[in-house]
Design an enzyme around this catalytic site. Structure first.
Site, PDB file in Angstrom:
ATOM      1  NE  ARG A   1      -0.423   7.883   7.128  1.00  0.00           N
ATOM      2  CZ  ARG A   1       0.755   7.806   6.637  1.00  0.00           C
ATOM      3  NH1 ARG A   1       1.405   8.679   6.200  1.00  0.00           N
ATOM      4  NH2 ARG A   1       1.352   6.500   6.815  1.00  0.00           N
TER       5      ARG A   1
ATOM      6  CB  ILE B   1       6.874   6.568  14.725  1.00  0.00           C
ATOM      7  CG1 ILE B   1       8.072   5.926  14.883  1.00  0.00           C
ATOM      8  CG2 ILE B   1       6.392   7.206  13.550  1.00  0.00           C
ATOM      9  CD1 ILE B   1       9.251   6.633  14.328  1.00  0.00           C
TER      10      ILE B   1
ATOM     11  CE  LYS C   1      -1.667   1.644   4.040  1.00  0.00           C
ATOM     12  NZ  LYS C   1      -1.952   3.092   4.114  1.00  0.00           N
ATOM     13  CG  ASN C   2       2.623   2.586   3.514  1.00  0.00           C
ATOM     14  OD1 ASN C   2       1.359   3.120   3.290  1.00  0.00           O
ATOM     15  ND2 ASN C   2       2.874   2.192   4.707  1.00  0.00           N
TER      16      ASN C   2
ATOM     17  NE  ARG D   1      -7.269   4.321   5.744  1.00  0.00           N
ATOM     18  CZ  ARG D   1      -6.183   4.481   6.561  1.00  0.00           C
ATOM     19  NH1 ARG D   1      -6.267   3.974   7.715  1.00  0.00           N
ATOM     20  NH2 ARG D   1      -5.046   4.783   5.961  1.00  0.00           N
TER      21      ARG D   1
ATOM     22  NE  ARG E   1      -0.573   9.169  10.476  1.00  0.00           N
ATOM     23  CZ  ARG E   1      -0.722   7.844   9.972  1.00  0.00           C
ATOM     24  NH1 ARG E   1       0.477   7.575   9.048  1.00  0.00           N
ATOM     25  NH2 ARG E   1      -1.159   6.987  10.511  1.00  0.00           N
ATOM     26  N   PRO E   2       1.967  16.025  10.886  1.00  0.00           N
ATOM     27  CG  PRO E   2       3.805  17.077  11.978  1.00  0.00           C
ATOM     28  CD  PRO E   2       2.942  15.856  12.011  1.00  0.00           C
ATOM     29  CB  VAL E   3       1.203  18.921   5.636  1.00  0.00           C
ATOM     30  CG1 VAL E   3       0.359  17.724   5.613  1.00  0.00           C
ATOM     31  CG2 VAL E   3       0.410  20.018   6.172  1.00  0.00           C
ATOM     32  CG  ASP E   4       5.731  21.041   9.844  1.00  0.00           C
ATOM     33  OD1 ASP E   4       5.237  19.925   9.979  1.00  0.00           O
ATOM     34  OD2 ASP E   4       6.587  21.409  10.785  1.00  0.00           O
ATOM     35  CD  GLN E   5       9.622  19.079   8.667  1.00  0.00           C
ATOM     36  OE1 GLN E   5      10.856  19.132   8.327  1.00  0.00           O
ATOM     37  NE2 GLN E   5       9.193  20.070   9.540  1.00  0.00           N
TER      38      GLN E   5
ATOM     39  CB  CYS F   1      -5.115   6.015  11.195  1.00  0.00           C
ATOM     40  SG  CYS F   1      -5.354   4.412  10.121  1.00  0.00           S
TER      41      CYS F   1
ATOM     42  CG  ASP G   1       2.894   1.049   9.579  1.00  0.00           C
ATOM     43  OD1 ASP G   1       2.486   1.958  10.615  1.00  0.00           O
ATOM     44  OD2 ASP G   1       3.140   1.478   8.425  1.00  0.00           O
TER      45      ASP G   1
END
Length: 425
Positions: free
Chosen positions: A93, A335, A22-23, A405, A122-126, A117, A313
């Site tokens: 996400r 994590i 999936k990833n 999922r 899980r910030p998107v700032d990076q 989830c 995971d």
């Protein structure tokens, strides 16, 4: 809403085919946005997240056909709507992975802040910081990331990007954006998960110039355009790891065809230390374990960290194994801050687990007892299924849409190797 009904106590025997990851599939579906030519992906798993991503890119104007055998035919030549709306991405996400390719190819994009989830921030700032370094103006307004090129630019430009933390989706976004940028991009502190080099190999097949993928420093020399390609999605190391834990917990002898032992070294090391026998060859991974686990397996301490360390995971699945193994163990989650939500459900089944901040303290017990439990996220779902496979009596796992999922026909695969498991309405 579907549930899984499991009657525990059966050893697992036989062979399981490991699906595509999936990833890896999700970023590679987004990578098809970089070209106006046909792209064929093979070994794409039949998952809810994949269906959501396909719906998302079709909404942009991409033609996409997903066949039952995992072949997915894509053509983004007619892409005319570089937007990822909230109603299509609120459950996933990975939608943020559309931002880099859209910005690189069209110079503008509008992508909703992602959902997924509830396992923590899980910030998107990076992502934003890195793309800004490449010449993007990005504003977050009304729940959307609205991106465009800075005045005077016609393409993104190469840059040196050093993230504050290791981020898998961030590395993937920068990799895709840099492939069409003007000049060289250097990614420092890059993620090294196997899905990263798999994406890079797909981009290289499309004509990208990439070196160092699979290490913490990746060099990308931008090109003016990318072609179509045919690419096979790498096998899912987390699905393979989940089945390894299931067999270790129940006892048995199972061969995981297409499993990649070289992608699971940290997990396999702990399984061997616990008392399971694991062997591997080019065709897959074989695990043999004696049951019951409390008599034959020893609980293991571990700490989650970035690849090649123990994967977050796999934390929930291995915790279930610890809960029925002999001895006390300590599991440290580094994590995600909310990734112990499965603990209360395992306790309902009879596990002895205490939480102290980022640490779970587990005392193994000889048996678990079946009960109704509720899945809270994707990997928590898998841990509860494993617990149900060893629990006495019946276990009913509710809210398994989380499981759908990320696992392709999990109950069918388990049933084929001897589990008493069925999907019920």
């Amino acid at each position: 809403m579907d549930k899984l009904l499991i009657r525990g106590g059966r050893a697992l025997q036989g062979e399981v085919w490991v699906s595509g990851a999936k990833n890896a599939a999700l970023p590679e579906l987004c990578a098809a946005l970089l070209s106006d030519q046909a792209v064929t992906l093979r070994n794409v798993p039949n998952l809810q997240d994949v269906a959501t991503m396909l719906k998302l890119i079709r909404n942009m104007g991409v033609t996409a056909e997903h066949l039952e055998d995992g072949t997915t035919l894509l053509n983004a030549g007619g892409l005319n709507n570089p937007e990822a709306p909230y109603e299509l991405v609120k459950t996933m996400r990975a939608s943020v992975l559309a931002l880099g390719p859209l910005l690189a190819r069209f110079g503008h994009a509008k992508v909703s802040l992602p959902g997924g989830c509830a396992i923590g921030s899980r910030p998107v700032d990076q992502h934003i910081k890195g793309l800004q370094a490449m010449g993007a103006d990005i504003e977050v307004e009304h729940g959307y990331m609205v991106a465009k090129l800075k005045p005077g630019l016609t393409r993104l430009k190469g840059a040196r990007i050093t993230t504050d933390m290791v981020t898998v989706t961030g590395t993937e976004n920068f990799l895709m954006a840099a492939a069409l940028a003007d000049g060289e991009t250097v990614l420092e502190n890059a993620a090294q998960e196997p899905e990263i080099p798999d994406l890079a190999e797909m981009l290289i097949a499309m004509g990208a110039k990439i070196e160092g993928h699979g290490t913490s420093r990746i060099h990308v020399q931008g090109v003016s355009r990318l072609n179509g390609c045919t690419h096979q999605v790498v096998s899912d190391r987390i699905e393979a790891g989940t089945f390894l834990c299931a067999v270790a917990a129940t006892g048995g002898d199972v061969f995981l065809r297409h499993g990649r032992a070289d992608h699971l070294e940290a997990v396999i090391e702990k399984l061997v230390d616990a008392g399971a026998t694991v062997t591997a060859n080019e065709q897959g991974i074989r695990i043999q374990a004696q049951g019951p686990a409390f008599e034959h397996l020893k609980a293991q301490n571990f700490r989650t960290t970035e690849y090649p360390g123990f994967p977050t995971d796999m934390q929930a699945q291995f915790m279930t194994l610890n809960a029925i193994a002999r001895g006390a163990s300590k599991v440290t989650e580094t994590i995600f801050e909310n990734r112990f939500m499965h603990v209360n459900e395992l306790v309902r089944l009879g596990a002895h687990i205490q939480i102290d901040g980022k640490v779970a303290l587990i005392e193994g017990v000889p048996k678990l007892s079946g009960a109704t439990v509720m899945a809270t996220d994707l990997r928590a779902s898998a841990s509860l299924v494993i617990a149900g496979l060893v629990a006495e009596g019946e276990t009913l796992v509710d809210r398994i849409y989380h499981l759908d999922r990320g696992y392709d026909k999990m109950e069918a695969k388990l049933r084929a190797i001897g589990a008493d498991i069925e999907r019920v309405k």
